[in-house]
Design an enzyme around this catalytic site. Structure first.
Site, short mmCIF file in Angstrom:
data_model
loop_
_atom_site.label_atom_id
_atom_site.label_comp_id
_atom_site.label_asym_id
_atom_site.label_seq_id
_atom_site.Cartn_x
_atom_site.Cartn_y
_atom_site.Cartn_z
N HIS B 124 0.71 -1.33 0.27
CA HIS B 124 0.42 0.13 -0.04
C HIS B 124 0.87 1.81 0.24
O HIS B 124 0.96 2.04 -0.72
CB HIS B 124 -0.93 -0.09 1.03
CG HIS B 124 -1.94 1.28 1.34
ND1 HIS B 124 -2.59 1.52 0.32
CD2 HIS B 124 -1.25 2.74 2.00
CE1 HIS B 124 -2.85 2.47 1.11
NE2 HIS B 124 -2.73 3.14 1.69
N ASP B 153 7.40 20.43 -26.55
CA ASP B 153 7.17 18.93 -26.66
C ASP B 153 8.48 19.32 -24.86
O ASP B 153 9.15 20.37 -25.12
CB ASP B 153 8.06 17.55 -27.40
CG ASP B 153 7.84 16.90 -27.07
OD1 ASP B 153 7.54 17.12 -25.35
OD2 ASP B 153 7.17 16.17 -27.64
N TRP B 188 7.49 0.49 3.35
CA TRP B 188 7.85 1.27 2.34
C TRP B 188 9.05 2.21 2.62
O TRP B 188 9.89 2.59 1.67
CB TRP B 188 6.68 3.00 1.99
CG TRP B 188 6.75 3.70 2.63
CD1 TRP B 188 5.86 3.98 3.73
CD2 TRP B 188 7.32 4.87 2.37
NE1 TRP B 188 6.28 5.36 4.28
CE2 TRP B 188 7.24 5.60 3.41
CE3 TRP B 188 7.86 5.82 1.53
CZ2 TRP B 188 7.09 7.20 2.76
CZ3 TRP B 188 8.49 6.38 0.79
CH2 TRP B 188 8.60 7.88 1.59
N SER B 218 13.62 6.21 -12.65
CA SER B 218 12.28 7.50 -14.00
C SER B 218 12.40 8.69 -13.34
O SER B 218 12.15 9.88 -14.21
CB SER B 218 11.13 6.55 -13.50
OG SER B 218 9.66 7.11 -14.11
N SER B 219 11.87 8.89 -11.73
CA SER B 219 11.70 10.12 -11.22
C SER B 219 12.96 11.29 -11.28
O SER B 219 12.79 12.20 -11.55
CB SER B 219 11.36 10.26 -10.10
OG SER B 219 10.70 9.53 -10.23
N HIS B 302 12.30 13.12 3.09
CA HIS B 302 11.24 14.41 3.38
C HIS B 302 11.17 14.94 2.52
O HIS B 302 10.50 15.63 1.61
CB HIS B 302 12.33 15.21 4.81
CG HIS B 302 10.79 16.75 5.32
ND1 HIS B 302 9.81 15.45 5.60
CD2 HIS B 302 10.29 17.63 4.31
CE1 HIS B 302 8.87 16.84 6.21
NE2 HIS B 302 9.27 17.47 5.31
N GLU B 304 11.10 14.54 -0.77
CA GLU B 304 9.47 13.62 -1.18
C GLU B 304 8.89 13.87 -0.84
O GLU B 304 7.55 14.25 -2.07
CB GLU B 304 9.80 12.19 -0.80
CG GLU B 304 8.90 11.34 -1.31
CD GLU B 304 8.97 11.34 -2.88
OE1 GLU B 304 9.78 11.34 -3.81
OE2 GLU B 304 7.86 10.46 -3.46
N TYR B 306 7.56 16.41 -0.66
CA TYR B 306 7.23 18.40 -1.22
C TYR B 306 7.34 17.88 -2.24
O TYR B 306 6.24 18.90 -2.96
CB TYR B 306 9.07 19.58 -0.99
CG TYR B 306 8.60 19.51 1.15
CD1 TYR B 306 6.75 20.46 1.03
CD2 TYR B 306 8.67 18.74 2.06
CE1 TYR B 306 6.70 20.75 2.46
CE2 TYR B 306 8.55 19.51 3.60
CZ TYR B 306 7.80 20.11 3.83
OH TYR B 306 6.87 20.43 4.71
N SER B 317 -3.81 26.40 -7.26
CA SER B 317 -3.17 28.03 -7.04
C SER B 317 -4.30 27.90 -8.59
O SER B 317 -4.80 29.11 -8.42
CB SER B 317 -1.95 28.14 -7.65
OG SER B 317 -1.05 27.92 -6.44
N HIS B 351 13.70 14.96 12.09
CA HIS B 351 12.82 14.79 12.45
C HIS B 351 11.76 13.25 11.96
O HIS B 351 10.77 13.32 12.78
CB HIS B 351 11.68 15.70 11.96
CG HIS B 351 10.54 15.97 10.69
ND1 HIS B 351 10.52 16.98 10.16
CD2 HIS B 351 10.46 15.19 10.27
CE1 HIS B 351 9.72 16.31 8.75
NE2 HIS B 351 10.03 15.82 8.63
N HIS B 352 12.60 12.56 11.26
CA HIS B 352 11.41 10.98 11.33
C HIS B 352 12.28 10.21 11.83
O HIS B 352 11.87 9.56 12.19
CB HIS B 352 11.92 10.38 9.97
CG HIS B 352 11.03 11.83 8.85
ND1 HIS B 352 9.78 11.52 8.50
CD2 HIS B 352 11.33 12.51 8.20
CE1 HIS B 352 9.56 11.93 6.98
NE2 HIS B 352 10.29 12.75 7.53
N THR B 377 4.19 27.46 4.31
CA THR B 377 3.10 26.96 3.85
C THR B 377 1.70 27.80 3.92
O THR B 377 0.37 28.15 3.53
CB THR B 377 2.81 25.35 4.73
OG1 THR B 377 4.54 25.00 4.87
CG2 THR B 377 2.04 25.11 4.21
N LYS B 380 0.76 30.69 2.00
CA LYS B 380 0.45 30.35 0.47
C LYS B 380 -0.93 30.05 1.22
O LYS B 380 -1.65 30.41 0.32
CB LYS B 380 0.99 28.44 0.18
CG LYS B 380 2.36 28.78 -0.10
CD LYS B 380 2.38 27.77 -0.69
CE LYS B 380 2.95 27.55 -1.85
NZ LYS B 380 3.25 26.66 -2.79
N ARG B 499 1.15 2.31 14.39
CA ARG B 499 0.82 1.32 13.44
C ARG B 499 1.67 -0.12 12.92
O ARG B 499 2.59 -0.57 13.72
CB ARG B 499 2.02 2.66 12.68
CG ARG B 499 3.50 2.52 12.83
CD ARG B 499 4.16 3.39 11.69
NE ARG B 499 3.86 3.75 10.29
CZ ARG B 499 4.63 4.40 9.60
NH1 ARG B 499 6.01 5.02 10.06
NH2 ARG B 499 4.39 4.59 8.45
#
Lengths: 361, 665
Positions: B124, B153, B188, B218-219, B302, B304, B306, B317, B351-352, B377, B380, B499
């Site tokens: 998941h 393109d 994960w 890929s990313s 982290h 990631e 964002y 927006s 912080h993780h 944030t 925004k 968890r």
């Protein structure tokens, strides 16, 4: 305000209100002490304070969004006669507010965070007129071993401590990473193989508090729980005497069963001889095998090989020749550990890992 | 297994079948789990067969090959990314509902085995992050960004195909793991030493390693492609401070991808070295240390967060500004805030793992750094509210998602601040409070953003609007379902429930897990509404047709072209004179003007490179997982030959004629 645990906010009305909403759902379990919102020690009490303070302070920027968004959506809906200014894109006053207010809020939170983090550092010994009880904790798959070097006894899945006296824990894992946690008393801390972490806890009064592993460690993870029993000083002394007199023997067989992948119930059955070693060490079968009643079988040991904790950290075989039963109980046996003896200092896990040299797996 | 088949199959044997364990140990629970797992596996197999038969029956293989699989068109690649994301979303939502059902029945038991539950939360999480969220946002950036900046393109169209191929290969591997089980149970995040060979020798962790490795490669490529395109291919006059905000967020996401993805590629590669070649980088003995993995992982992990959230911020927006009929309030502040978030995202990873035993001062510094992100944030959020202020708000489907996001996201921000205080984090770390928090950020943040974007740009891509009534139902079901499914998890976390636990023994948890199940059921209904919405929209496409291309009174350049846009996007590359370029044209009466002349257009030629990478990527990863070394070598060889052959290919640009005029009559 924030570095003196136990004051102030415990009488704060909103926190009572929200607990009042939560607790009815813990119907009949108000003695369960599941949460730091029902704190049973100074650390958890301070954490509850910080929790509500952080929420209250942050709400100053969150609440306006929750209130104003629906109002704006309604007031400026398509077809309403409210003012429409399609080109309006900047206002100095609004910009000062939306940058300034979060900045102030974060500044306040940052101050709170700095002070509370240092005050509640799990490595920091708790102030008390009594010397802390030293306990060594080893996380196995999937049970916890507690060693009491001063008392020379050991327990599995049961941490017994005197109430009102700080407890100084040194923790490691004999397996993968785990998280040691007694919510009602205070912080959780990761325990890692070949490394030592520290934690200081204290219970205000006698009671029973659930504890568990918080870091997933395999199929038996969900059963890896323990109870913390806080006893009065006299009852604690009685308990240690009783275990020293009547506890089980800590044999090599016990140790190999601890190292096997099994849950408390399976371990208890194996040690009581009603089950074979082969079936308990098979990870897949412990899943359904555990009868819940067996989870409470007490596993208390009247002695253990001295330096066992250090041996587990260093991946050495326990020294079966030297035993806590043969030594004076007044002498702290933790000095046999290969790790630095000045245990009041924080040991960074990386340093702790580097300390044992000449490791034999 | 005898030697004659070992070279062929490696360590793959009958025990990989999802019902094998139940045949060996037919307990009630094992049989139930085998039925579920085999059902999922047969869905994969039958789905694949149905697609093959359908394509053969309608004789669409050639069409699929020419028009889609080998097309270098950024719009088609974007649509394929999104289609992949939606398929994977369906699987991961079903898994989520299964987990909620298990925990609702999980007092002292439930119906899932611990092993099966472990695979469910691992797949998941892995799917939702790497094969739903990443392809979804990559697809939307792919489709929209070149149109917004006025180009034909991406800078590297073939590399774009390869990006899609690699992600598809990773997704295929995760799907194959349903048929030839097991997948990892390490979550994960895949922390060693649990994912080390000593604790988990099976194929599961290897599936996870290679699926994630393919996705991160890929990313990284996508990030490079997007950033270079935005740097080099903006239309004349499209200055930095005229970029639509979605393109700004796409740029920041692209930069984050370039810097944040490689740490994870390295981390999984090092973990593979541990597992395959005994390197002891992350083991507990012989000098290894798993804390290094955890640092590397979150150095990716982290930023990631964002990468996932910034494109959604961009979409919101656009949506707020379009549906309020107003220019964006505080454009410069929004750009600065986006950039600030992108930079700060690299300074908070610790912080993780506040609970890992480092000094209190380090924890405090990272806690405060985390709170600093709250400032841009918050800016925004208020800029969006001020965009709505004095607007003329149309509550269309994208706007419903956006409003839900605005109010729910700040609650996630609130709990994020709670988690950022180390002294409090020591209480809620690894509990369901944490799970509730990140779902509170990612469902209203990322997923609502993507669904809003899909509803917003769908008419652009297909020439007809998505049906509004089912769209609203889906949006409200998502909002209510999310709240019912995840707010109880905050309570459970505060009550100390960890968890990833398959069952629990505390009756006080039960009312909350039951409520969460109700929420999960409503989310399932929301998914059904999305499917019905798509079905009804395609059925009634002539009623909702929008060929002119500007269904929402849009503001940026993508609305200036027809719907769907021609292959070459713009017959003549537009010139840009200000922010909200298309709105400006409309206001000045200069929209839809016929150009004086049509210069020749050159477009990239079709190329099979994406398909080749998808096939060889899947084969290589599968071979590595099951120790089928011949397959690894073969796939590596084919890839190498293909890449070299591509270097000799000179017929890359294809001339193109203007097929259709975009001028409305």
């Amino acid at each position: 305000m924030f570095n003196t645990p136990g004051c102030g906010l415990s009488r704060w009305a909103p926190s009572r209100l929200i607990i009042g909403l939560l607790l009815p759902l813990i119907a009949g379990c108000s003695d369960a002490h599941l949460s730091f919102l029902d704190p049973q020690g100074p650390i958890a009490a301070a954490q509850r304070q910080h929790f509500w303070w952080v929420i209250a302070i942050t709400l100053t920027v969150v609440l306006p969004v929750l209130v104003l968004t629906p109002l704006i959506l309604w007031r400026y809906r398509y077809g309403s006669r409210a003012r429409y200014r399609p080109q309006w894109e900047f206002s100095l006053r609004a910009d000062l507010a939306i940058w300034g207010i979060p900045l102030v809020v974060v500044a306040v939170l940052a101050t709170l965070t700095w002070r509370s983090t240092i005050a509640l550092d799990p490595y920091r010994p708790l102030a008390s007129d009594q010397p802390p009880l030293e306990v060594e904790v080893v996380g196995f798959d999937w049970k916890w071993l507690f060693l009491y070097p001063e008392q020379g006894i050991a327990t599995v899945d049961e941490l017994v401590i005197p109430a009102g006296r700080p407890v100084s824990l040194r923790l490691t894992s004999a397996s993968v990473m785990q998280g040691f946690f007694v919510p009602a008393l205070g912080s959780q801390i990761d325990v890692m193989n070949h490394m030592v972490t520290r934690l200081h806890l204290e219970a205000d009064a006698p009671g029973v508090f659930p504890g568990r592993n918080m870091q997933y460690s395999g199929t038996g993870f969900y059963r890896q729980r323990f109870v913390t029993r806080a006893l009065s000083a006299d009852a604690f002394a009685d308990f240690t005497h009783q275990v020293r007199a009547q506890g089980r023997a800590f044999t090599p067989e016990v140790f190999s069963q601890l190292m096997a992948k099994n849950t408390h119930a399976a371990l208890a059955r194996a040690l009581d001889g009603s089950d074979s070693v082969a079936s308990t060490s098979h990870a897949g079968q412990t899943d359904d095998a555990g009868n819940p009643a067996d989870d409470s079988t007490p596993l208390r040991f009247k002695h253990f090989p001295s330096g066992l904790f250090g041996a587990i950290v260093a991946h050495r075989a326990p020294d079966w020749g030297q035993d806590t039963a043969s030594l004076s109980t007044t002498r702290p046996l933790s000095s046999h550990s290969p790790l630095p003896a000045n245990s009041s200092l924080s040991i960074h896990p990386a340093l702790a890992a580097a300390a044992p040299t000449g490791v034999t797996p | 297994m005898n030697d004659s088949t070992h070279w062929l199959l490696g360590r793959l044997d009958a025990s990989a079948l999802p019902f094998w364990d139940a045949l060996q140990h037919p307990t009630t629970k094992n049989v139930i789990n085998a039925v579920i797992a085999s059902g999922a596996a047969s869905m994969v197999v039958l789905g694949a067969i149905a697609v093959v038969i359908g394509l053969t029956w309608t004789r669409r293989w050639g069409w699929l090959w020419r028009e889609w699989l080998t097309s270098p068109d950024h719009k088609k690649i974007g649509i394929m990314f999104i289609a992949l994301a939606l398929v994977m979303l369906a699987r991961a939502v079903i898994e989520a509902v299964l987990m909620r059902l298990q925990q609702a029945l999980g007092l002292d038991g439930g119906f899932l085995t611990a092993e099966h539950f472990g695979q469910l939360f691992t797949t998941h999480g892995t799917i939702m992050v790497f094969f739903m969220a990443m392809p979804f946002l990559t697809g939307i950036i792919n489709y929209v960004m070149p149109l917004q900046i006025g180009t034909r393109d991406l800078s590297f169209p073939v590399m774009n195909q390869i990006s899609l191929g690699l992600t598809a290969a990773g997704a295929a591997l995760v799907m194959i793991s349903l048929v030839l089980a097991p997948f990892s149970t390490g979550g994960w995040t895949g922390y060693p030493s649990f994912t080390g060979r000593a604790a988990n020798p099976g194929a599961g962790v290897d599936y996870w390693i290679w699926a994630v490795t393919l996705s991160t490669l890929s990313s990284t490529l996508s990030g490079i492609n997007f950033a270079v395109t935005i740097y080099k291919r903006r239309a004349p006059g499209m200055r930095w401070m005229r970029l639509p905000l979605f393109t700004w967020t796409a740029l920041c996401t692209a930069i984050l991808m370039i810097f944040a993805m490689p740490p994870l590629t390295v981390a999984t590669a090092l973990l593979a070295l541990d597992r395959y070649l005994d390197f002891h980088l992350f083991t507990a003995d012989l000098g290894g240390n798993m804390m290094n993995y955890i640092n590397l992982f979150w150095a990716f992990g982290h930023p990631e967060v964002y990468i996932l959230i910034l494109p959604a911020f961009g979409i919101f927006s656009e949506v707020f500004s379009t549906f309020a009929g107003k220019t964006l309030y505080g454009y410069k502040a929004l750009v600065i805030a986006t950039l600030a978030i992108a930079v700060l995202s690299f300074t908070v990873w610790l912080h993780h793992f506040f609970t890992m035993g480092q000094s209190a001062h380090i924890n405090a510094v990272f806690g405060i750094a985390t709170m600093l992100i709250g400032i841009p944030t918050g800016v925004k959020i208020y800029d969006w509210m001020l965009t709505l202020f004095r607007g003329r708000i149309r509550m269309s489907v994208p706007m419903i998602y956006a409003s839900g996001f605005l109010m729910l996201f700040v609650l996630g921000g609130l709990t994020g601040i709670v988690l950022a205080v180390p002294s409090v984090d020591y209480q809620v770390h690894n509990s369901l409070f944490l799970v509730a928090h990140f779902h509170n950020m990612l469902i209203p943040g990322l997923l609502f953003g993507m669904l809003a974007g899909t509803n917003f740009w769908f008419p652009k891509a297909f020439g007809f609007r998505l049906e509004e009534r089912w769209g609203r139902r889906a949006a409200y079901a998502w909002i209510i379902g999310f709240m019912l499914a995840f707010f109880p998890l905050y309570a459970l976390g505060v009550l100390g429930m960890p968890r990833r636990t398959v069952a629990f023994f505390t009756p006080a948890y039960l009312p909350w897990t039951l409520t969460a199940l109700v929420g999960a059921t409503i989310v399932l209904l929301a998914m059904a509404c999305l499917v019905i919405q798509l079905w009804v929209s395609v059925r009634d496409r002539h009623l909702n047709a929008m060929p002119i291309g500007d269904p929402w009174d849009g503001r940026s350049l993508e609305w200036a072209v027809s719907s769907p846009p021609p292959e070459y996007n713009f017959p003549v590359i537009p010139e840009v004179y200000g922010r909200d370029a298309f709105m400006l044209e409309k206001e000045r009466g200069k929209a839809y003007q016929v150009p004086d002349e049509f210069p020749d257009i050159v477009l990239p030629a079709n190329s099979p490179m994406g398909v080749i990478f998808a096939v060889t990527g899947t084969a290589m990863a599968f071979g590595l997982t099951w120790y089928q070394w011949w397959m690894v070598l073969l796939a590596a060889g084919v890839t190498l030959v293909a890449v070299i052959a591509r270097g000799f290919c000179r017929n890359t640009p294809a001339p193109c004629r203007v097929k259709r005029c975009v001028v409305p009559t």
